[in-house]
Design an enzyme around this catalytic site. Structure first.
Site, PDB file in Angstrom:
ATOM      1  N   HIS A  45       0.826  -1.207   0.000  1.00 49.46           N
ATOM      2  CA  HIS A  45       0.000   0.000   0.000  1.00 49.46           C
ATOM      3  C   HIS A  45       0.864   1.263   0.000  1.00 49.46           C
ATOM      4  O   HIS A  45       0.420   2.322   0.451  1.00 49.46           O
ATOM      5  CB  HIS A  45      -0.928  -0.006   1.208  1.00 49.46           C
ATOM      6  CG  HIS A  45      -1.996  -1.051   1.147  1.00 49.46           C
ATOM      7  ND1 HIS A  45      -2.993  -1.057   0.194  1.00 49.46           N
ATOM      8  CD2 HIS A  45      -2.203  -2.159   1.913  1.00 49.46           C
ATOM      9  CE1 HIS A  45      -3.786  -2.105   0.382  1.00 49.46           C
ATOM     10  NE2 HIS A  45      -3.324  -2.794   1.412  1.00 49.46           N
ATOM     11  N   ARG A  76       7.438  -5.932   3.094  1.00 54.89           N
ATOM     12  CA  ARG A  76       6.166  -6.498   2.636  1.00 54.89           C
ATOM     13  C   ARG A  76       6.039  -6.335   1.126  1.00 54.89           C
ATOM     14  O   ARG A  76       5.808  -5.238   0.633  1.00 54.89           O
ATOM     15  CB  ARG A  76       4.969  -5.843   3.322  1.00 54.89           C
ATOM     16  CG  ARG A  76       3.644  -6.472   2.842  1.00 54.89           C
ATOM     17  CD  ARG A  76       2.467  -6.146   3.720  1.00 54.89           C
ATOM     18  NE  ARG A  76       2.012  -4.770   3.582  1.00 54.89           N
ATOM     19  CZ  ARG A  76       0.842  -4.327   4.044  1.00 54.89           C
ATOM     20  NH1 ARG A  76       0.021  -5.168   4.673  1.00 54.89           N
ATOM     21  NH2 ARG A  76       0.491  -3.061   3.921  1.00 54.89           N
ATOM     22  N   ASP A  90      16.706 -11.366  -3.271  1.00 55.77           N
ATOM     23  CA  ASP A  90      17.961 -11.126  -3.989  1.00 55.77           C
ATOM     24  C   ASP A  90      18.604  -9.795  -3.611  1.00 55.77           C
ATOM     25  O   ASP A  90      19.838  -9.680  -3.610  1.00 55.77           O
ATOM     26  CB  ASP A  90      17.736 -11.172  -5.504  1.00 55.77           C
ATOM     27  CG  ASP A  90      17.652 -12.589  -6.056  1.00 55.77           C
ATOM     28  OD1 ASP A  90      17.793 -13.544  -5.274  1.00 55.77           O
ATOM     29  OD2 ASP A  90      17.442 -12.736  -7.275  1.00 55.77           O
ATOM     30  N   GLN A 152       0.240 -13.177   6.142  1.00 55.70           N
ATOM     31  CA  GLN A 152      -0.904 -12.447   6.674  1.00 55.70           C
ATOM     32  C   GLN A 152      -2.189 -13.243   6.496  1.00 55.70           C
ATOM     33  O   GLN A 152      -2.489 -13.718   5.403  1.00 55.70           O
ATOM     34  CB  GLN A 152      -1.065 -11.096   5.963  1.00 55.70           C
ATOM     35  CG  GLN A 152       0.032 -10.108   6.281  1.00 55.70           C
ATOM     36  CD  GLN A 152      -0.205  -8.745   5.656  1.00 55.70           C
ATOM     37  OE1 GLN A 152       0.747  -8.107   5.227  1.00 55.70           O
ATOM     38  NE2 GLN A 152      -1.441  -8.296   5.605  1.00 55.70           N
ATOM     39  N   GLU A 154      -6.081 -12.338   6.786  1.00 54.44           N
ATOM     40  CA  GLU A 154      -6.834 -11.090   6.898  1.00 54.44           C
ATOM     41  C   GLU A 154      -8.256 -11.194   6.365  1.00 54.44           C
ATOM     42  O   GLU A 154      -8.849 -10.191   5.966  1.00 54.44           O
ATOM     43  CB  GLU A 154      -6.073  -9.951   6.213  1.00 54.44           C
ATOM     44  CG  GLU A 154      -5.429 -10.306   4.889  1.00 54.44           C
ATOM     45  CD  GLU A 154      -4.404  -9.276   4.448  1.00 54.44           C
ATOM     46  OE1 GLU A 154      -4.468  -8.128   4.910  1.00 54.44           O
ATOM     47  OE2 GLU A 154      -3.549  -9.613   3.629  1.00 54.44           O
ATOM     48  N   ASP A 180      -8.212  -5.314   6.766  1.00 54.25           N
ATOM     49  CA  ASP A 180      -8.869  -6.201   5.820  1.00 54.25           C
ATOM     50  C   ASP A 180      -9.791  -7.182   6.531  1.00 54.25           C
ATOM     51  O   ASP A 180     -10.851  -7.546   6.000  1.00 54.25           O
ATOM     52  CB  ASP A 180      -7.830  -6.959   4.988  1.00 54.25           C
ATOM     53  CG  ASP A 180      -7.257  -6.099   3.883  1.00 54.25           C
ATOM     54  OD1 ASP A 180      -7.989  -5.801   2.924  1.00 54.25           O
ATOM     55  OD2 ASP A 180      -6.076  -5.720   3.972  1.00 54.25           O
TER      56      ASP A 180
END
Length: 256
Positions: A45, A76, A90, A152, A154, A180
């Site tokens: 987000h 995230r 990586d 997560q 949610e 969520d």
């Protein structure tokens, strides 16, 4: 580098974090030096991606340790996607928080994406930042040992799958997404609703009973303390965007 965040979770200890959605290395360095145990660097987000995250990880590494010691970076990705997982690993991310994992099958997919064959499906490169551009010859063989995978849950449906997700070797923690989840339960924007709060409390207890670390984002101090008392191990108690907005608006209200 040993993953202190992962090791602390395995020891059953609690870690207090800060949630960062401002995609700025300058802000990352400031926050990472504030004394929190961990910092969430968001791309789901937040308007950030792989090139930006390299600089934020460098900034987190460069931050002077706060009163509590060095702050661990948790990245995230925008989705539980093998390509994104590969790219963030990586560039040097050691701990990932993957959004919207609904069941054991999706969690197993995430685990495989974080491990090199024959343990998983992670694509192999011999010269990336995570292996010091190929100088660390043992990286391909032991990277998974210091990779921390958080998923997560949610939605109402995902909560029902907690035990199936938690039993998988390779899942280090399960994060409850309150925003969520409240929307999924028919209470959008109201994570304080008694039904939502009860579901969160139940999830924390169940995750901990499975031997995995529960986590959550909760800026309400009283509720964060409640969840910690129930056994939550990694709890983000502040958000940079919200803290900045409230602080500057509070300052303005004193003069208008």
């Amino acid at each position: 580098m040993p993953n202190q965040f992962k090791r602390t979770l395995k020891e059953g200890k609690q870690q207090i974090g800060i949630w960062s959605s401002i995609p700025s290395p300058f802000v990352t360095e400031l926050l990472a030096g504030s004394g929190y145990d961990w910092i969430l660097l968001d791309t789901e987000h937040a308007p950030a991606g792989v090139p930006q995250m390299i600089e934020q990880l460098r900034a987190a590494d460069a931050a002077r340790p706060g009163a509590g010691g060095r702050t661990s970076a948790v990245v995230r990705p925008a989705w539980n996607d093998a390509v994104l997982i590969k790219q963030y690993l990586d560039i040097g991310a050691q701990t990932l928080l993957l959004p919207f994992v609904q069941n054991a099958e999706e969690a197993h997919y995430a685990i495989a994406a974080t491990r090199y064959p024959p343990l998983g499906t992670r694509g192999v490169s011999g010269a990336m930042r995570a292996s010091n551009f190929g100088r660390n010859a043992s990286y391909l063989h032991c990277a998974h040992e210091d990779t921390c995978l958080l998923v997560q849950v949610e939605t109402r449906e995902a909560l029902a799958e907690i035990e199936g997700i938690a039993r998988l070797d390779g899942i280090d923690g399960i994060f409850i997404g309150p925003s969520d989840l409240s929307a999924s339960m028919g209470h959008p924007g109201d994570s304080k609703h008694p039904e939502v709060d009860a579901a969160i409390c139940d999830a924390i207890v169940r995750i901990r009973a499975c031997g995995k670390a529960p986590g959550i984002l909760m800026a309400d101090a009283a509720r964060a303390s409640k969840y910690l008392q129930l056994g939550a191990q990694f709890v983000a108690v502040a958000m940079d965007v919200g803290a900045l907005r409230m602080s500057i608006e509070h300052s303005l209200r004193q003069f208008r």
